[in-house]
Design an enzyme around this catalytic site. Structure first.
Site, PDB file in Angstrom:
ATOM      1  N   LYS A 175       0.854  -1.203   0.000  1.00 52.33           N
ATOM      2  CA  LYS A 175       0.000   0.000   0.000  1.00 52.33           C
ATOM      3  C   LYS A 175       0.884   1.245   0.000  1.00 52.33           C
ATOM      4  CE  LYS A 175      -3.960   2.118   2.409  1.00 52.33           C
ATOM      5  NZ  LYS A 175      -4.930   2.021   3.528  1.00 52.33           N
ATOM      6  N   SER A 206      -9.960   2.147   2.446  1.00 52.95           N
ATOM      7  CA  SER A 206      -9.033   2.839   1.594  1.00 52.95           C
ATOM      8  C   SER A 206      -7.995   1.928   0.940  1.00 52.95           C
ATOM      9  CB  SER A 206      -8.301   3.916   2.404  1.00 52.95           C
ATOM     10  OG  SER A 206      -7.484   3.316   3.391  1.00 52.95           O
ATOM     11  N   SER A 259     -10.361  -0.001   6.766  1.00 53.66           N
ATOM     12  CA  SER A 259      -9.727   0.018   5.439  1.00 53.66           C
ATOM     13  C   SER A 259      -8.996  -1.235   4.995  1.00 53.66           C
ATOM     14  CB  SER A 259      -8.761   1.193   5.335  1.00 53.66           C
ATOM     15  OG  SER A 259      -9.479   2.364   5.095  1.00 53.66           O
TER      16      SER A 259
HETATM   17  N1  GLN Z   1     -13.568   4.576   5.581  1.00 57.39           N
HETATM   18  C1  GLN Z   1     -13.052   5.085   6.822  1.00 57.39           C
HETATM   19  C2  GLN Z   1     -12.633   6.517   6.626  1.00 57.39           C
HETATM   20  O1  GLN Z   1     -12.866   7.015   5.590  1.00 57.39           O
HETATM   21  C3  GLN Z   1     -11.904   4.235   7.286  1.00 57.39           C
HETATM   22  C4  GLN Z   1     -10.661   4.512   6.555  1.00 57.39           C
HETATM   23  C5  GLN Z   1      -9.493   3.701   7.061  1.00 57.39           C
HETATM   24  O2  GLN Z   1      -9.661   2.716   7.753  1.00 57.39           O
HETATM   25  N2  GLN Z   1      -8.306   4.172   6.717  1.00 57.39           N
HETATM   26  O3  GLN Z   1     -12.082   7.135   7.472  1.00 57.39           O
END
Ligand code: GLN
Length: 490
Positions: free
Chosen positions: A81, A156, A180
């Protein structure tokens, strides 16, 4: 087997084949780099591909093996990532702010994987600064779901999930601040583990919300994740929040039977948000685990409904503070011809950050401001404690919890893009786990038509081995994790 060749797909099988000298790491690496070149233009799961580094690492692994010095992960490829810092290869966090940034060091996770002899294929696409649930918030364009290219892969860590689902990499790294790793794993039909907070070093992992962020593995099976955890996890003197515990072999309990285990089904997860077919997949999985010897227990997490508001206050507050370093002076994109210092700051940040990141910075700054702090930030911290206590009470009676990962299957690109509140609901079952600092795993259950469904297992602190064991036993029994998108045949 991948459509294009005769290489096994899981990390576990690849490790065996490499050890048996059925092919070399250079050949395996070539296979994935060819697939990425040919197929990734349709998925957009990589921001950078690094063939030179990959071949150098593969060659080194083959040489080590020839000398009898190969470890269990030597020569196995992975996708990383683009939030983990890498020397040499740019680290963008999918932001214009860092579009050309090269880190002066490797993240601890990257170093651990390299030391284990793994081969980095490239850096995966993601939501900008890991803020999002659909991977539409990337400066480098959206990622597409290999199960249906018109749908989102989740976010994400959507690039990592899509790359694994499309068989462009056998495994990938992810990070999970509010879901995410688990949410994109669910939407792309793969398996992902968000470890206990502090289990995996955050050093060199670009910060979003430091009290919630946690790196973890994504792959095709629980077995593969266990192998990866063996090198990703561990205490790190460079991360003061990394926990000091003796190393564990995360593969050691995979084969244990489930008899005697108590699995809790949180009532509140069966709410009005959950789509009926996903509820049916969860019920079917519960019945399967019961057949395998586990006992099912009804449990309650009374404050589960408050996880989303508490999460978006805490995460945004921490983000506004963490992202203050991107000022166009010390870090990040700098605007052209600034008039003065204020203009330099404001235009660099307005140009460098996308809309969602700006929204989080504004919300975070607001909830931390004098006069609002008590009403918002302090209140969210109190709710966070209540959520944590709910889980603690549940774990007095059960070993793990089972529920859905997401309320729906993958939605269409653009469908929720103008509606942040609906988008935030994607994480309704995952954010509480981060607020409490617990480990959570998502694995594929019975699909809905052509679209994958994620089952979520939540464990007590440091209960990763339990989660991996249950997931492995379920996967041996059902094989849902082996379902592959037609795209994988290409
Ligand atoms: N979807 C959540 C957010 O937008 C979690 C994102 C994440 O876990 N990095 O913050």
């Amino acid at each position: 087997m991948s459509g294009a060749g005769s290489f096994p797909e899981t990390l576990t099988e690849q490790a065996k084949a490499l050890a048996a000298r059925q092919f070399s790491s250079v050949e395996l690496t070539q296979h994935y780099l060819d697939r990425i070149k040919r197929l990734d233009p349709q998925v957009n799961s990589f921001i950078s591909v690094c063939p030179e580094l990959a071949f150098a690492q593969a060659l080194a692994a083959d040489t080590a093996r020839a000398r009898g010095e190969a470890g269990p992960l030597s020569g196995l490829p992975y996708a990383n990532k683009d939030i983990f810092c890498t020397t040499g290869i740019k680290t963008t966090c999918a932001s214009r702010m860092l579009a050309n940034w090269r880190a002066p060091y490797d993240a601890t996770v990257v170093r651990n994987l390299a030391q284990a002899g793994m081969v980095m294929l490239g850096k995966t696409n993601m939501d900008e600064f890991a803020m999002g649930s659909s991977n539409e918030n990337s400066w480098f364009g959206p990622v597409r779901n290999p199960w249906d290219l018109e749908r989102v892969p989740g976010g994400s860590s959507g690039g990592s999930a899509a790359a694994v689902a499309a068989r462009l990499a056998p495994v990938a790294t992810g990070t999970d601040t509010g879901g995410s790793i688990r949410q994109p794993a669910a939407l792309c039909g793969i398996t992902g583990l968000k470890p206990t907070y502090g289990r995996v070093s955050r050093w060199g992992m670009i910060a979003f919300a430091s009290s919630l962020d946690q790196g973890g593995p994504m792959g095709l099976s629980a077995e593969d994740l266990a192998m990866l955890m063996n090198v990703m996890a561990g205490s790190d003197p460079r991360d003061s929040t990394s926990v000091q515990r003796p190393p564990e072999d995360f593969t050691s309990q995979l084969a244990l039977p489930l008899s005697g285990l108590r699995i809790g089904l949180p009532r509140e997860f069966n709410d009005g948000n959950l789509s009926a077919p996903i509820a049916a997949s969860v019920a079917e999985a519960a019945a399967t685990l019961e057949q395998l010897g586990a006992a099912l227990v009804d449990v309650s997490l009374p404050h589960a409904g408050m996880a989303i508001p508490a999460y978006y206050v805490v995460a945004s507050a921490e983000a506004s503070s963490n992202l203050s370093r991107y000022d166009g002076v010390r870090f990040g994109h700098r605007c052209e011809a600034p008039k003065d210092l204020a203009d330099l700051y404001s235009r660099s940040r307005a140009e460098g950050f996308g809309a969602e990141v700006q929204r989080r910075i504004l919300v975070g700054t607001y909830v931390l401001s004098a006069g609002y702090y008590e009403a918002w930030y302090r209140k969210a911290q109190q709710v966070r404690r209540l959520i944590q206590s709910d889980y603690a009470r549940a774990f007095e009676n059960v070993d793990v919890l089972l529920g859905p990962t997401t309320p729906s299957t993958a939605f269409r690109l653009g469908e929720n893009a103008d509606d942040p509140l609906t988008m935030y609901l994607s994480d309704i079952y995952t954010t509480g786990v981060n607020l409490a600092g617990l480990p959570g795993l998502s694995m594929p259950g019975r699909a809905v038509g052509n679209l994958p469904v994620g089952l979520q297992l939540i464990g007590n602190y440091f209960g990763e081995q339990r989660l991996l064991q249950i997931a492995h036993q379920y996967q041996k029994q059902t094989g849902w994790h082996l379902a592959r998108p037609a795209f994988a045949e290409l």
